[in-house]
Design an enzyme around this catalytic site. Sequence first.
Site, PDB file in Angstrom:
ATOM      1  NE  ARG A 118      38.797  22.533  42.816  1.00 15.36           N
ATOM      2  CZ  ARG A 118      37.987  22.847  43.704  1.00 15.36           C
ATOM      3  NH1 ARG A 118      37.818  22.502  45.010  1.00 15.36           N
ATOM      4  NH2 ARG A 118      36.786  23.324  43.343  1.00 15.36           N
ATOM      5  CG  HIS A 177      36.552  17.850  47.172  1.00 13.55           C
ATOM      6  ND1 HIS A 177      37.178  17.854  46.037  1.00 13.55           N
ATOM      7  CD2 HIS A 177      35.873  18.821  47.568  1.00 13.55           C
ATOM      8  CE1 HIS A 177      36.902  19.168  45.810  1.00 13.55           C
ATOM      9  NE2 HIS A 177      36.177  19.566  46.833  1.00 13.55           N
TER      10      HIS A 177
HETATM   11  P1  NDP Z   1      38.378  33.628  46.867  1.00 11.20           P
HETATM   12  O1  NDP Z   1      38.652  33.758  45.183  1.00 11.20           O
HETATM   13  O2  NDP Z   1      37.584  34.191  47.665  1.00 11.20           O
HETATM   14  O3  NDP Z   1      39.939  33.672  47.288  1.00 11.20           O
HETATM   15  C1  NDP Z   1      41.159  33.401  46.782  1.00 11.20           C
HETATM   16  C2  NDP Z   1      42.351  33.972  47.429  1.00 11.20           C
HETATM   17  O4  NDP Z   1      43.518  33.259  46.793  1.00 11.20           O
HETATM   18  C3  NDP Z   1      42.325  35.431  47.299  1.00 11.20           C
HETATM   19  O5  NDP Z   1      42.968  35.989  48.418  1.00 11.20           O
HETATM   20  C4  NDP Z   1      43.339  35.754  46.222  1.00 11.20           C
HETATM   21  O6  NDP Z   1      44.007  36.863  46.387  1.00 11.20           O
HETATM   22  C5  NDP Z   1      44.277  34.603  46.572  1.00 11.20           C
HETATM   23  N1  NDP Z   1      45.034  34.123  45.289  1.00 11.20           N
HETATM   24  C6  NDP Z   1      44.812  33.954  44.110  1.00 11.20           C
HETATM   25  N2  NDP Z   1      45.887  33.531  43.018  1.00 11.20           N
HETATM   26  C7  NDP Z   1      46.943  34.060  43.955  1.00 11.20           C
HETATM   27  C8  NDP Z   1      48.398  34.072  43.682  1.00 11.20           C
HETATM   28  N3  NDP Z   1      48.580  33.695  42.331  1.00 11.20           N
HETATM   29  N4  NDP Z   1      48.926  34.457  44.596  1.00 11.20           N
HETATM   30  C9  NDP Z   1      48.622  34.651  45.799  1.00 11.20           C
HETATM   31  N5  NDP Z   1      47.178  34.675  46.176  1.00 11.20           N
HETATM   32  C10 NDP Z   1      46.311  34.380  45.421  1.00 11.20           C
HETATM   33  O7  NDP Z   1      38.183  31.782  46.670  1.00 11.20           O
HETATM   34  P2  NDP Z   1      37.724  31.080  48.028  1.00 11.20           P
HETATM   35  O8  NDP Z   1      38.017  31.678  49.224  1.00 11.20           O
HETATM   36  O9  NDP Z   1      36.170  31.210  48.161  1.00 11.20           O
HETATM   37  O10 NDP Z   1      37.771  29.479  47.590  1.00 11.20           O
HETATM   38  C11 NDP Z   1      39.133  29.448  47.562  1.00 11.20           C
HETATM   39  C12 NDP Z   1      39.290  27.634  46.851  1.00 11.20           C
HETATM   40  O11 NDP Z   1      39.060  26.967  47.802  1.00 11.20           O
HETATM   41  C13 NDP Z   1      38.349  27.711  45.808  1.00 11.20           C
HETATM   42  O12 NDP Z   1      38.963  28.047  44.453  1.00 11.20           O
HETATM   43  C14 NDP Z   1      38.231  26.260  45.640  1.00 11.20           C
HETATM   44  O13 NDP Z   1      39.194  25.568  44.855  1.00 11.20           O
HETATM   45  C15 NDP Z   1      38.573  25.786  47.337  1.00 11.20           C
HETATM   46  N6  NDP Z   1      37.348  24.970  47.822  1.00 11.20           N
HETATM   47  C16 NDP Z   1      37.524  23.868  48.380  1.00 11.20           C
HETATM   48  C17 NDP Z   1      36.445  23.187  48.945  1.00 11.20           C
HETATM   49  C18 NDP Z   1      36.685  21.811  49.442  1.00 11.20           C
HETATM   50  O14 NDP Z   1      35.748  21.320  49.978  1.00 11.20           O
HETATM   51  N7  NDP Z   1      37.815  21.110  49.712  1.00 11.20           N
HETATM   52  C19 NDP Z   1      35.123  23.827  48.877  1.00 11.20           C
HETATM   53  C20 NDP Z   1      35.238  25.258  48.725  1.00 11.20           C
HETATM   54  C21 NDP Z   1      36.427  25.708  47.957  1.00 11.20           C
HETATM   55  P3  NDP Z   1      43.363  38.375  46.137  1.00 11.20           P
HETATM   56  O15 NDP Z   1      42.534  38.170  47.423  1.00 11.20           O
HETATM   57  O16 NDP Z   1      44.509  39.159  46.029  1.00 11.20           O
HETATM   58  O17 NDP Z   1      42.492  38.265  44.813  1.00 11.20           O
HETATM   59  C1  OXD Z   2      34.235  23.959  45.523  1.00 12.16           C
HETATM   60  C2  OXD Z   2      34.227  22.702  46.427  1.00 12.16           C
HETATM   61  O1  OXD Z   2      34.933  24.564  45.069  1.00 12.16           O
HETATM   62  O2  OXD Z   2      33.344  22.030  46.979  1.00 12.16           O
HETATM   63  O3  OXD Z   2      33.052  24.576  46.236  1.00 12.16           O
HETATM   64  O4  OXD Z   2      35.601  21.854  46.091  1.00 12.16           O
END
Ligand code: NDP
Ligand code: OXD
Length: 306
Positions: free
Chosen positions: A221, A269
């Site tokens: 993001r 994006h």
């Molecule tokens: P998940 O919830 O599966 O994974 C999030 C990861 O971040 C986990 O490993 C979590 O740790 C870690 N995390 C969260 N908070 C912290 C913190 N404070 N310190 C350290 N680690 C942290 O999410 P996804 O992998 O499915 O997606 C990630 C992000 O990608 C989404 O939230 C979205 O914003 C973005 N995205 C962007 C897209 C695009 O087109 N640009 C498309 C899809 C998603 P833990 O495992 O320990 O909980």
């Molecule tokens: C998502 C994205 O969060 O597309 O899936 O950014």
Amino acid sequence: MKITFCCTNTPPEPWLAGFRQMLPQASIDAWEPGAAPADYAVVWSPPQQFLDEQQQLKGIFNIGAGVDALMKLTLPEGAAVVRIDDGGMAAQMAEFVCHAVIRHFRELDVYEADVKQGKWSFRKPRLRSDYPVGVMGLGVLGERVAQSLAGFDFPVMGWSRSPKQVDGVRCYAGQDPFNDFLAASRFLVCLLPLTPDTQGIMRRETLSKLKTGGYIINVARGGHLVEEDLIELIDEGRLAGAALDVFQTEPLPQGHPFWTHPKITITPHTSARTLRNESIAQIAGKITAMSRGEPVAGVVDRNRGY
Ligand code: NDP
Ligand code: OXD
């Protein structure tokens, strides 16, 4: 069972047709103000009015992985919030990030520019050991990205909140080792959810800790990155450049320096798109499971914000 659809980023018709095919016993309609209460909702960035009117919802299904926009709203207390869990996004994200890493590592941008000028030039091969990659976030997407990069023999580190074990990836967990993780990384990939804890995590203070010639890949993001700090650090020569897919303001405003910065590559994006058929199948399966009282994957912890 009644399902309401309120996604502000896509026309409803193909989604409604897909859900009607998958869940013939349910009634599903696009939400309109004043609509009857539904059991489940399929949403992307709905207006607050929608949530205020639909207080009885049992499940709110977000058609993306990131729920940051939803978490800013006041949600019905009893509703489980469920995000898309991969749904074909992990493979896309792995392609995108591997491409960005390899493009910079292999200097493909430089070759492209040379070829455009009619130059047949060679550059000294770089060593992978000089280009370790740190992936922030080892969730559904980050883990797949880290494994894919390890498959190209890059040294790969991952950072998450809770401890992980991922083959071929050196894993760091929690705040204590964060500086060590940064200091060991040259590429920095952001795949964190946007929460109060991760807002602005890529700023001068943290980005300055990367190895010399650091390269930033933000596919999570825009709110994770302090944009002015990135530009300053690149212009000062402390960072080599960046590939950015997400921005503080989207669409990126005309005249924003990212459009023309020679060391910044931007995409609109698009690193991992929601795939409609996969998402409909996943959400329909989860609605069925939830209606039977069975557990579903991808339920958001409202306290953590992801
Ligand atoms: P998940 O919830 O599966 O994974 C999030 C990861 O971040 C986990 O490993 C979590 O740790 C870690 N995390 C969260 N908070 C912290 C913190 N404070 N310190 C350290 N680690 C942290 O999410 P996804 O992998 O499915 O997606 C990630 C992000 O990608 C989404 O939230 C979205 O914003 C973005 N995205 C962007 C897209 C695009 O087109 N640009 C498309 C899809 C998603 P833990 O495992 O320990 O909980
Ligand atoms: C998502 C994205 O969060 O597309 O899936 O950014």
